[in-house]
Design a protein around this motif. Structure first.
Motif, PDB file in Angstrom:
ATOM      1  N   THR A  32      49.635  88.209 -20.608  1.00  0.00           N
ATOM      2  CA  THR A  32      49.451  88.197 -19.151  1.00  0.00           C
ATOM      3  C   THR A  32      49.577  86.773 -18.602  1.00  0.00           C
ATOM      4  OG1 THR A  32      47.074  88.326 -19.618  1.00  0.00           O
ATOM      5  CG2 THR A  32      48.148  90.329 -18.843  1.00  0.00           C
ATOM      6  N   GLY A  33      49.184  85.767 -19.412  1.00  0.00           N
ATOM      7  CA  GLY A  33      49.366  84.374 -18.986  1.00  0.00           C
ATOM      8  C   GLY A  33      50.840  84.045 -18.793  1.00  0.00           C
ATOM      9  N   ASP A  58      40.468  79.681 -13.152  1.00  0.00           N
ATOM     10  CA  ASP A  58      39.716  80.919 -12.937  1.00  0.00           C
ATOM     11  C   ASP A  58      40.558  82.136 -13.275  1.00  0.00           C
ATOM     12  OD1 ASP A  58      37.225  80.016 -12.211  1.00  0.00           O
ATOM     13  OD2 ASP A  58      37.793  79.730 -10.108  1.00  0.00           O
TER      14      ASP A  58
HETATM   15  P1  ADP Z   1      44.848  80.332 -21.889  1.00  0.00           P
HETATM   16  O1  ADP Z   1      45.714  79.300 -22.538  1.00  0.00           O
HETATM   17  O2  ADP Z   1      43.738  79.729 -21.064  1.00  0.00           O
HETATM   18  O3  ADP Z   1      44.382  81.407 -22.828  1.00  0.00           O
HETATM   19  P2  ADP Z   1      46.766  82.128 -20.556  1.00  0.00           P
HETATM   20  O4  ADP Z   1      48.096  81.562 -20.775  1.00  0.00           O
HETATM   21  O5  ADP Z   1      46.408  83.366 -21.325  1.00  0.00           O
HETATM   22  O6  ADP Z   1      45.693  80.978 -20.782  1.00  0.00           O
HETATM   23  O7  ADP Z   1      46.504  82.424 -19.001  1.00  0.00           O
HETATM   24  C1  ADP Z   1      46.640  81.403 -18.044  1.00  0.00           C
HETATM   25  C2  ADP Z   1      45.921  81.798 -16.752  1.00  0.00           C
HETATM   26  O8  ADP Z   1      46.447  83.045 -16.255  1.00  0.00           O
HETATM   27  C3  ADP Z   1      44.412  82.048 -16.887  1.00  0.00           C
HETATM   28  O9  ADP Z   1      43.655  80.851 -16.807  1.00  0.00           O
HETATM   29  C4  ADP Z   1      44.167  82.990 -15.699  1.00  0.00           C
HETATM   30  O10 ADP Z   1      44.112  82.278 -14.479  1.00  0.00           O
HETATM   31  C5  ADP Z   1      45.414  83.851 -15.686  1.00  0.00           C
HETATM   32  N1  ADP Z   1      45.246  85.072 -16.514  1.00  0.00           N
HETATM   33  C6  ADP Z   1      45.917  85.368 -17.652  1.00  0.00           C
HETATM   34  N2  ADP Z   1      45.524  86.555 -18.157  1.00  0.00           N
HETATM   35  C7  ADP Z   1      44.553  87.022 -17.326  1.00  0.00           C
HETATM   36  C8  ADP Z   1      43.729  88.179 -17.299  1.00  0.00           C
HETATM   37  N3  ADP Z   1      43.813  89.127 -18.257  1.00  0.00           N
HETATM   38  N4  ADP Z   1      42.856  88.329 -16.283  1.00  0.00           N
HETATM   39  C9  ADP Z   1      42.760  87.409 -15.318  1.00  0.00           C
HETATM   40  N5  ADP Z   1      43.489  86.278 -15.273  1.00  0.00           N
HETATM   41  C10 ADP Z   1      44.381  86.070 -16.261  1.00  0.00           C
END
Ligand code: ADP
Length: 193
Positions: A32-33, A58
Motif C-alpha cells: 500500500t505504501g 501519519d
Molecule cells: P514504511 O516504510 O513506513 O513501512 P510504507 O512504504 O509502507 O512505509 O508506507 C508509507 C506511508 O504510506 C505510511 O507512512 C502511510 O502514510 C501510508 N500508508 C501505507 N500503507 C498504509 C495503510 N495500510 N494504512 C494507512 N496508511 C498507509
C-alpha cells in the motif's frame, strides 16, 4: 490461494522479503505504501488526499486505504497468492481484509512479524533516505512518528491474527538470507497442503 501478511515496523525488511517471495513463488505483491507513492508521483486525486498524512508519517484514513486495496485485489482474480505488505495497519483494516477474503472464498494463511527495535528502525531508514527518494525517509521526526504509529495502531493487529493462530514472529535483526530462510520455513510447509 496462499495469502501472507508481511508485518513489522517501517524499515523492518518487508519489501525486501516480499521481492524474494515473488521471485520464488510468483505471488502478487501488494504494497500500500508503493501504491500511495505511485498516486503521489502522478498527482492523482488519491495522491493529493494522501500526501499530507504521508509527509507527517501519519496513517492515511482507513476508508481511503481499504478502498484502494480492495480494488487492487479485485483486479487480480487469478493469482496463486498475495503478499500483503503494509496492510492491514489498523484493526478496521484487518476486519476489512477478512471480509474481502470471505467474499473471494479465500483466507489469510499467515502473518509474519519481522521484529526490529526502534534504534534499528531509525538507523536503517536514515541510511536508505540518502537513496530512496522518499521525503518521509529524511527527517528523524517523521520516522519517529511512523514508529509511534506502528506501536499504537498497527501492533494490535498482531494480536488479532495471533488469536486465530496465524501470527509468527521472526528476528528481523538477522541477515537478509537468514530472515528469508525463516520466512520460507513458515510459507513452504503450508504450500504443500
Ligand atoms: P514504511 O516504510 O513506513 O513501512 P510504507 O512504504 O509502507 O512505509 O508506507 C508509507 C506511508 O504510506 C505510511 O507512512 C502511510 O502514510 C501510508 N500508508 C501505507 N500503507 C498504509 C495503510 N495500510 N494504512 C494507512 N496508511 C498507509
Amino acid at each position: 490461494m496462499y495469502n501472507l501478511i508481511l508485518f513489522g515496523p517501517p524499515g523492518s525488511g518487508k519489501g525486501t522479503q516480499a521481492a524474494l517471495l515473488v521471485k520464488q513463488y510468483g505471488f502478487l505483491h501488494i504494497s500500500t505504501g508503493d501504491m500511495f507513492r505511485f498516486e503521489l508521483k502522478n498527482n492523482t486525486p488519491l495522491g493529493q488526499e494522501a500526501r499530507a498524512y504521508m509527509d507527517r508519517g501519519d496513517l492515511v484514513p482507513d476508508e481511503v486505504t481499504i478502498a484502494m486495496l480492495r480494488k487492487r485485489v479485485e483486479e487480480n482474480p487469478d493469482v496463486t497468492g498475495i503478499i500483503f505488505d503494509g496492510f492491514p495497519r489498523t484493526d478496521p483494516q484487518a476486519e476489512a481484509l477478512n471480509e474481502l477474503m470471505v467474499e473471494l472464498g479465500s483466507q489469510i494463511n499467515a502473518l509474519i512479524l519481522l521484529d526490529i527495535n526502534q534504534e534499528e528502525v531509525i538507523n536503517r531508514i536514515l541510511g536508505r533516505g540518502a537513496t530512496s527518494g522518499r521525503a518521509d525517509d529524511l527527517k528523524v521526526d517523521t520516522i519517529r512518528t511512523r514508529y509511534e504509529n506502528f506501536i499504537n495502531y498497527t501492533n494490535p493487529v498482531y494480536a488479532y491474527y495471533d488469536k486465530m493462530g496465524l501470527a509468527h514472529k521472526i528476528d528481523g535483526m538477522q541477515k537478509i538470507v537468514q530472515v528469508a530462510m525463516a520466512v520460507d520455513n513458515i510459507v513452504a510447509p503450508k504450500l504443500e497442503d
